[in-house]
Structure formats: C-alpha cells, structure tokens
Scaffold this motif. Structure first.
Motif, PDB file in Angstrom:
ATOM      1  N   TRP A   1     -17.078   4.739  -0.581  1.00  0.00           N
ATOM      2  CA  TRP A   1     -16.129   4.021  -1.442  1.00  0.00           C
ATOM      3  C   TRP A   1     -16.507   2.538  -1.544  1.00  0.00           C
TER       4      TRP A   1
ATOM      5  N   PRO B   1     -10.034   3.488   6.231  1.00  0.00           N
ATOM      6  CA  PRO B   1     -10.548   2.875   4.995  1.00  0.00           C
ATOM      7  C   PRO B   1     -10.533   1.361   5.031  1.00  0.00           C
ATOM      8  N   ALA B   2      -9.431   0.766   5.503  1.00  0.00           N
ATOM      9  CA  ALA B   2      -9.351  -0.693   5.556  1.00  0.00           C
ATOM     10  C   ALA B   2     -10.352  -1.264   6.550  1.00  0.00           C
TER      11      ALA B   2
ATOM     12  N   THR C   1      -6.588  -6.888   2.630  1.00  0.00           N
ATOM     13  CA  THR C   1      -6.595  -5.493   3.092  1.00  0.00           C
ATOM     14  C   THR C   1      -6.278  -5.408   4.584  1.00  0.00           C
TER      15      THR C   1
ATOM     16  N   SER D   1      -6.605   6.561  -1.576  1.00  0.00           N
ATOM     17  CA  SER D   1      -5.495   7.363  -1.069  1.00  0.00           C
ATOM     18  C   SER D   1      -5.046   8.399  -2.093  1.00  0.00           C
TER      19      SER D   1
ATOM     20  N   SER E   1     -15.375   6.364   3.445  1.00  0.00           N
ATOM     21  CA  SER E   1     -15.044   4.941   3.329  1.00  0.00           C
ATOM     22  C   SER E   1     -16.283   4.112   3.008  1.00  0.00           C
TER      23      SER E   1
ATOM     24  N   LEU F   1      -8.268   0.697  -2.216  1.00  0.00           N
ATOM     25  CA  LEU F   1      -7.766   1.561  -1.149  1.00  0.00           C
ATOM     26  C   LEU F   1      -6.650   2.469  -1.650  1.00  0.00           C
TER      27      LEU F   1
ATOM     28  N   TYR G   1       0.834  -1.211   0.000  1.00  0.00           N
ATOM     29  CA  TYR G   1       0.000   0.000   0.000  1.00  0.00           C
ATOM     30  C   TYR G   1       0.867   1.259   0.000  1.00  0.00           C
TER      31      TYR G   1
END
Length: 317
Positions: free
Chosen positions: A146, A252-253, A267, A186, A143, A182, A97
């Motif tokens: 998303w 987010p994760a 993730t 970002s 999040s 993700l 990531y």
C-alpha cells in the motif's frame, strides 16, 4: 421428593459432617471436561487476566523496563488528561479513522452482499476472492504494498497521469491525504462483514418481497422498509466488531509511516502512540495507562451500542 444420599465424616470437633454424594458424582462426571479445559484456563489466567492485572498495576507506576517500578499514583493519568498534546492528536486521528472507515466498509460490504444475494454463477469462487483481503489486509506485506502504491512515484499517480493527465501528490507524506490512504485500505478489507451480511440476507423470507411487489413497492422502498429492518441484528453485530477492530488498528499506520505517525502526526493512531511510549521511549507505566484508557473507550462504546440497540435493532420476537 428424593433425598441425596450422604456420607458421614469426622468434622473438626468430632461431629459428623454431611457431604453430599451428588457433589462428588458431579465432579467425577465433569472431571474430563475440566481436564480438556485446562489449556484454556492456563491461557486465560496466565496470558490474559494475569497480564491485564499486571498492566493495571503498572499504570500507577513509573516503570522503564530496566529498573523496578516505582509507585506514582495517578500521575500517569493526570499527565494524559492535562499535559500530553500527542494524546489529543492520537485521539483525533483515531476517531476520524473510525468515523470514516467503519461506515464506508459496511456500506460497501452490504452493497456487494446484496449483489451476490441475487444469485450469480461461481458464487463460492467470488465469495472467496472478495473475502481474501480480510485475511491479508492487516499483514505487513500488504501495508508495504500500500505504501508503494500511494508513493509519489507509485502506481496510483502513474495511472492518474497516464489516463487523466493529473499529477497526483505524495499521498503518504502529505498530511492532508495520508489518513485517507489508510481508510481506503480498511474499506478494501470488506470481505468479513460482507460474508456476514450475505448470511443475513439469506435469512430474509422471500414471501415478504413477493407481497411487497404485489403492493407495488419498488426496490428502493423494499430496501428501506424490509431489508434494512430485518437486517438490523446483523448490522448491529458488524458495527460493534468493526468499530472495535478500527480502534485497535496498528500495523498499517506503523508500516506506512515507518513507526513515526506520519507527517505532523496525521497517521498517529492511538495504538501506534501507545507502542511508541512503551517500546521507543521505555515509558511502560505511561503506556499501560494509555492501554487502560483504550479499554475504557472500547467498553464505553460497546455499552452504548447495546443500550441503544433496543431502539433500532429489530428481532423476530
């Protein structure tokens, strides 16, 4: 040479001890400053340094938040190094990531900043609009949004089907694609480094570009020979800050994977694994050891960055 006046007081053995008046005067002058610093000092020692030292102690204990901690020595660190496959999986996901999101975000931010630097109408409005994702991107609401966009029946697959006739996969539940959603999230939060890049571009003297034009240098050569070298202090700052933020990414994760780390740990960010150990399995001592390993990783990266900066960061002096 002037001599500070002193006062004489009785010492422990009834001997005169000199006490400089200058020290008392300095304390009297600085007392208001220390008074205003008191809230920060309380916060630093009570909410930062104190908990950090407590966490360091707990990393050497077996603690479950219910019973009193029991000293375990280096057992937590030995288990992390030798018998924890999820730690290895979390490290792989986190480094992937960081390696993808940080360069892509900075490249995108620099490209937009250079476009804005040319001068367009309504620049403050565009600048505020592009900066807004940096303020909202780490929120739970974004999040959740998303997760809906990249669901199997989300807007992304709908657009792919309607425009190109492509039946997209379930981006979130597919381990081959979940981490990249993700990364995209970002990169979408490029507003903060963009503003810093734009400020750095405004500091580059225009006469250098004029001289380069007279010498026949094209835009590409000017970018690599003038813009990038003069922008290296700003690039260095953005790289350090954005990398630290990427290592600490959590929300987010957690939201997109519902706290599980996604399919097949795809993730499972390091911070998410730390959270699971601390609050899902109540292994607070083990989680404290994981937290200190994260601190060491970030500190190591920062130290390497500063040591290597002398070779590629160019300052005016």
């Amino acid at each position: 040479m002037s001599v500070q006046p002193t006062t004489w007081v009785e010492g422990p053995a009834h001997r005169p001890v000199a006490r400089p008046k200058g020290l008392r005067l300095a304390w009297g002058r600085n007392a208001p400053a220390y008074l205003f610093l008191t809230p920060w000092l309380i916060g630093f020692f009570g909410l930062t340094l104190g908990p950090a030292l407590a966490s360091l102690y707990l990393s050497f204990t077996d603690y479950d938040l219910i019973q009193a901690p029991h000293w375990a020595g280096a057992a937590n660190y030995v288990r992390i190094a030798t018998a924890d496959p999820k730690f290895v999986a979390a490290m792989k996901v986190t480094f992937l990531y960081v390696a993808l999101s940080v360069p892509l975000k900075l490249i995108f931010a620099l490209a937009i900043a250079m476009m804005f630097n040319r001068g367009i109408r309504g620049l403050p409005i565009y600048r505020a609009i592009f900066y807004l994702p940096s303020l909202l991107g780490a929120s739970v609401a974004i999040s959740v949004l998303w997760r809906q966009l990249f669901a199997s029946d989300g807007l992304i697959n709908l657009v792919l089907w309607q425009l190109f006739g492509i039946e997209g996969p379930s981006w979130i539940s597919n381990p081959n694609y979940s981490i990249y959603t993700l990364v995209i999230l970002s990169v979408w939060q490029f507003g903060s480094p963009m503003i810093i890049f734009l400020a750095g571009l405004r500091q580059v003297p225009t006469d250098i570009y004029e001289a380069a034009n007279l010498d026949g240098a094209g835009p590409v050569r000017q970018f690599f020979r003038i813009t990038l070298p003069l922008l290296t202090p700003v690039i260095f700052f953005n790289v350090v800050i954005q990398t630290i933020d990427a290592f600490k990414a959590f929300t987010p994760a957690f939201v997109i994977s519902s706290g599980t780390g996604g399919p097949i740990n795809s993730t499972l960010f390091y911070t998410l694994y730390l959270y699971q150990e601390a609050f899902s399995f109540l292994r607070m001592g083990y989680a404290s050891a994981l937290a200190w390993i994260l601190v060491v990783m970030i500190a190591t990266f920062t130290a390497i960055s500063f040591l290597s900066a002398r070779y590629w960061v160019h300052y005016d002096d």
